[in-house]
Design a protein around this motif. Structure first.
Motif, PDB file in Angstrom:
ATOM      1  N   THR A  13       0.835  -1.204   0.000  1.00  0.00           N
ATOM      2  CA  THR A  13       0.000   0.000   0.000  1.00  0.00           C
ATOM      3  C   THR A  13       0.876   1.264   0.000  1.00  0.00           C
ATOM      4  O   THR A  13       2.092   1.199   0.190  1.00  0.00           O
ATOM      5  CB  THR A  13      -0.874   0.040   1.262  1.00  0.00           C
ATOM      6  OG1 THR A  13      -0.005   0.136   2.397  1.00  0.00           O
ATOM      7  CG2 THR A  13      -1.747  -1.193   1.383  1.00  0.00           C
ATOM      8  N   ALA A  14       0.193   2.401  -0.136  1.00  0.00           N
ATOM      9  CA  ALA A  14       0.883   3.700  -0.054  1.00  0.00           C
ATOM     10  C   ALA A  14       1.548   3.856   1.315  1.00  0.00           C
ATOM     11  O   ALA A  14       2.634   4.425   1.428  1.00  0.00           O
ATOM     12  CB  ALA A  14      -0.117   4.832  -0.300  1.00  0.00           C
ATOM     13  N   GLU A  15       0.906   3.328   2.369  1.00  0.00           N
ATOM     14  CA  GLU A  15       1.492   3.400   3.727  1.00  0.00           C
ATOM     15  C   GLU A  15       2.808   2.616   3.789  1.00  0.00           C
ATOM     16  O   GLU A  15       3.766   3.067   4.404  1.00  0.00           O
ATOM     17  CB  GLU A  15       0.524   2.841   4.786  1.00  0.00           C
ATOM     18  CG  GLU A  15      -0.679   3.717   5.096  1.00  0.00           C
ATOM     19  CD  GLU A  15      -1.750   3.658   4.023  1.00  0.00           C
ATOM     20  OE1 GLU A  15      -1.836   2.626   3.312  1.00  0.00           O
ATOM     21  OE2 GLU A  15      -2.483   4.660   3.858  1.00  0.00           O
ATOM     22  N   ASP A  16       2.812   1.422   3.162  1.00  0.00           N
ATOM     23  CA  ASP A  16       4.051   0.621   3.136  1.00  0.00           C
ATOM     24  C   ASP A  16       5.166   1.418   2.451  1.00  0.00           C
ATOM     25  O   ASP A  16       6.298   1.468   2.929  1.00  0.00           O
ATOM     26  CB  ASP A  16       3.857  -0.687   2.353  1.00  0.00           C
ATOM     27  CG  ASP A  16       2.838  -1.615   2.987  1.00  0.00           C
ATOM     28  OD1 ASP A  16       2.458  -1.369   4.147  1.00  0.00           O
ATOM     29  OD2 ASP A  16       2.428  -2.581   2.320  1.00  0.00           O
ATOM     30  N   ARG A  17       4.816   2.034   1.331  1.00  0.00           N
ATOM     31  CA  ARG A  17       5.814   2.805   0.574  1.00  0.00           C
ATOM     32  C   ARG A  17       6.358   3.953   1.399  1.00  0.00           C
ATOM     33  O   ARG A  17       7.565   4.197   1.423  1.00  0.00           O
ATOM     34  CB  ARG A  17       5.190   3.394  -0.699  1.00  0.00           C
ATOM     35  CG  ARG A  17       5.022   2.427  -1.823  1.00  0.00           C
ATOM     36  CD  ARG A  17       4.269   3.125  -2.969  1.00  0.00           C
ATOM     37  NE  ARG A  17       3.373   2.181  -3.592  1.00  0.00           N
ATOM     38  CZ  ARG A  17       3.759   1.285  -4.492  1.00  0.00           C
ATOM     39  NH1 ARG A  17       5.007   1.257  -4.892  1.00  0.00           N
ATOM     40  NH2 ARG A  17       2.891   0.436  -5.001  1.00  0.00           N
ATOM     41  N   SER A  18       5.478   4.667   2.094  1.00  0.00           N
ATOM     42  CA  SER A  18       6.003   5.820   2.827  1.00  0.00           C
ATOM     43  C   SER A  18       6.778   5.376   4.060  1.00  0.00           C
ATOM     44  O   SER A  18       7.732   6.043   4.463  1.00  0.00           O
ATOM     45  CB  SER A  18       4.909   6.854   3.139  1.00  0.00           C
ATOM     46  OG  SER A  18       3.928   6.284   3.938  1.00  0.00           O
ATOM     47  N   ALA A  19       6.408   4.209   4.640  1.00  0.00           N
ATOM     48  CA  ALA A  19       7.196   3.683   5.770  1.00  0.00           C
ATOM     49  C   ALA A  19       8.626   3.374   5.310  1.00  0.00           C
ATOM     50  O   ALA A  19       9.598   3.703   5.999  1.00  0.00           O
ATOM     51  CB  ALA A  19       6.532   2.435   6.338  1.00  0.00           C
ATOM     52  N   ARG A 228       6.364  -3.912   9.601  1.00  0.00           N
ATOM     53  CA  ARG A 228       5.569  -3.233  10.644  1.00  0.00           C
ATOM     54  C   ARG A 228       4.339  -2.573  10.045  1.00  0.00           C
ATOM     55  O   ARG A 228       3.258  -2.622  10.615  1.00  0.00           O
ATOM     56  CB  ARG A 228       6.414  -2.153  11.325  1.00  0.00           C
ATOM     57  CG  ARG A 228       7.392  -2.679  12.324  1.00  0.00           C
ATOM     58  CD  ARG A 228       8.121  -1.524  12.977  1.00  0.00           C
ATOM     59  NE  ARG A 228       7.208  -0.670  13.761  1.00  0.00           N
ATOM     60  CZ  ARG A 228       7.466   0.588  14.089  1.00  0.00           C
ATOM     61  NH1 ARG A 228       8.585   1.170  13.696  1.00  0.00           N
ATOM     62  NH2 ARG A 228       6.589   1.259  14.809  1.00  0.00           N
ATOM     63  N   SER A 229       4.532  -1.963   8.888  1.00  0.00           N
ATOM     64  CA  SER A 229       3.412  -1.303   8.217  1.00  0.00           C
ATOM     65  C   SER A 229       2.342  -2.341   7.839  1.00  0.00           C
ATOM     66  O   SER A 229       1.140  -2.127   8.031  1.00  0.00           O
ATOM     67  CB  SER A 229       3.926  -0.554   6.996  1.00  0.00           C
ATOM     68  OG  SER A 229       2.865  -0.028   6.241  1.00  0.00           O
ATOM     69  N   GLN A 230       2.784  -3.487   7.343  1.00  0.00           N
ATOM     70  CA  GLN A 230       1.829  -4.540   6.951  1.00  0.00           C
ATOM     71  C   GLN A 230       1.140  -5.154   8.165  1.00  0.00           C
ATOM     72  O   GLN A 230      -0.029  -5.523   8.109  1.00  0.00           O
ATOM     73  CB  GLN A 230       2.560  -5.627   6.154  1.00  0.00           C
ATOM     74  CG  GLN A 230       3.200  -5.082   4.889  1.00  0.00           C
ATOM     75  CD  GLN A 230       3.134  -6.031   3.723  1.00  0.00           C
ATOM     76  OE1 GLN A 230       2.968  -7.242   3.877  1.00  0.00           O
ATOM     77  NE2 GLN A 230       3.240  -5.480   2.530  1.00  0.00           N
TER      78      GLN A 230
END
Ligand SMILES: *Cc1c(COP(=O)(O)O)cnc(C)c1O
Length: 353
Positions: A13-19, A228-230
């Motif tokens: 996801t976009a969250e994974d990418r930004s993490a 962690r994001s996942q």
């Protein structure tokens, strides 16, 4: 026809990418605060003890053996119907593998196959195969050190306890096709902190005051940040997988059936495996689905069975020999769209053997 539906696909996801991007910008990309935080999350999740994040699930298996003091000449029992990583880890530890058959309905190690044999085994690696419940208590009751292999069952709960919390140690994988991923990665957990202390000491070699041969099994903060994001959406992953599995279960062609505990609430559905009455119908279903653009796999092939790799007598492993002929794994992952799930279900319903 819908085009190609792959058997597996990671969910990023976009969250994974930004993490990941944050770590890349931070100036600290190797093992650091994200790895430590990931370990803390696992100790919270598994109810205490200690955790050590490492470079892969295979490394985690090897280190679990080592941390538990299993080494040269110790016998370690393994199920034959599994991943060759188990065998590799046992050999890397200098230990001696002893291969047993699995249960027909759940595909997990058969505890009776161990009881029936008179030998001095020290440990067993019990795999929660495709998410199914391995008999951890029955194995512990036989006086064995039990390593729970949770590479296919992260998030699964049996009764009130998360899988991975019952054995003497448990291992997880964050490989690309697993439940959550960092590309590669793994983790060992144990309720006994001294087991994890030994593993931690062995994980990194650089600038150590007292020398003994160590290795490099570290995870990077880049990977740990992604994992962690996942992990934050593990509940969504569990729910989505279970709901797709429920839909498939309604669409199974007549005469085919499923792994026994697949619909138990709390059971992680890592692979959705259809069991066919015989090899011909399994192969016919596979070809039919492929023609419809739906990619399946035979989750464990005959040549991958551990007793085959070791040249042992196949007649001693009748259940595993039967499973490799009759099982088929359907696409099951959170990024499957509703349209794709509907298409897979209606295609299954139209199959006539
Ligand atoms: C994937 C897997 C492993 C190995 O994990 P890697 O991260 O690929 O080294 C071990 N055991 C089981 C049951 C697995 O599915």
């Amino acid at each position: 026809m819908m085009g190609n539906i792959p058997h597996n696909k990671p969910w990023i996801t976009a969250e994974d990418r930004s993490a990941v991007d944050e770590v890349l910008s931070s100036g600290w990309i190797t093992q650091g605060t994200h790895v430590a935080e990931l370990e803390r999350r696992f100790t919270d999740y598994l109810g205490g003890g200690a955790a050590c994040a490492v470079s892969s699930g295979t490394a985690a298996l090897f280190l679990a053996l080592r941390g538990l003091g299993i080494g040269p000449t110790d016998v370690v029992i393994l199920p034959t119907y599994t991943c060759s990583a188990l065998l590799n880890a046992v050999y890397m530890a200098g230990a001696v593998p002893y291969i047993v058959d699995v249960l027909r309905d759940s595909f997990v190690i058969n505890p009776a196959a161990i009881e029936q044999r008179e030998f001095n085994a020290k440990a067993v690696i019990a795999v929660h195969t495709f998410g199914a419940y391995a008999p951890i208590q029955a194995l512990s009751a036989q006086g064995l050190i039990v390593i729970e292999d949770c590479c296919q069952s992260l998030g699964g709960v049996e009764g009130v306890k998360p899988l991975g919390s019952r054995g003497h140690a448990s291992v997880f994988s964050f490989y690309a096709t697993k439940i959550i991923t960092g590309g590669h990665g793994g983790l060992v957990w144990s309720a006994q902190e001294q087991v994890i202390d030994r593993i931690r000491d062995y994980r990194e070699f650089d600038c150590r005051e007292f020398y003994y041969p160590r290795f490099n099994f570290q995870l990077t903060d880049i990977q740990a940040a992604m994992v962690r994001s996942q992990l934050q959406r593990l509940d969504d992953i569990i729910i989505r997988r279970a709901s797709i599995a429920q839909r498939y279960a309604q669409a199974i062609p007549a005469g085919f059936y499923l792994q026994s505990d697949v619909a138990v609430p709390g059971r992680m559905v890592y692979r959705f495996v259809i069991i066919s009455p015989d090899r011909n119908r399994r192969d016919a279903l596979r070809a039919y689905l492929k023609a419809a653009g739906i990619h399946t796999i035979i989750p464990v092939e005959r040549f991958e069975l551990l007793h085959r790799y070791l040249g042992l007598d196949p007649a001693e492993y009748p259940v595993a020999e039967h499973l490799v002929d009759t099982t088929l794994s359907l696409p099951l992952y959170p990024t499957l769209t509703e349209v794709e799930v509907n298409y897979i279900c209606s295609t299954l319903e139209r199959f006539h053997a």
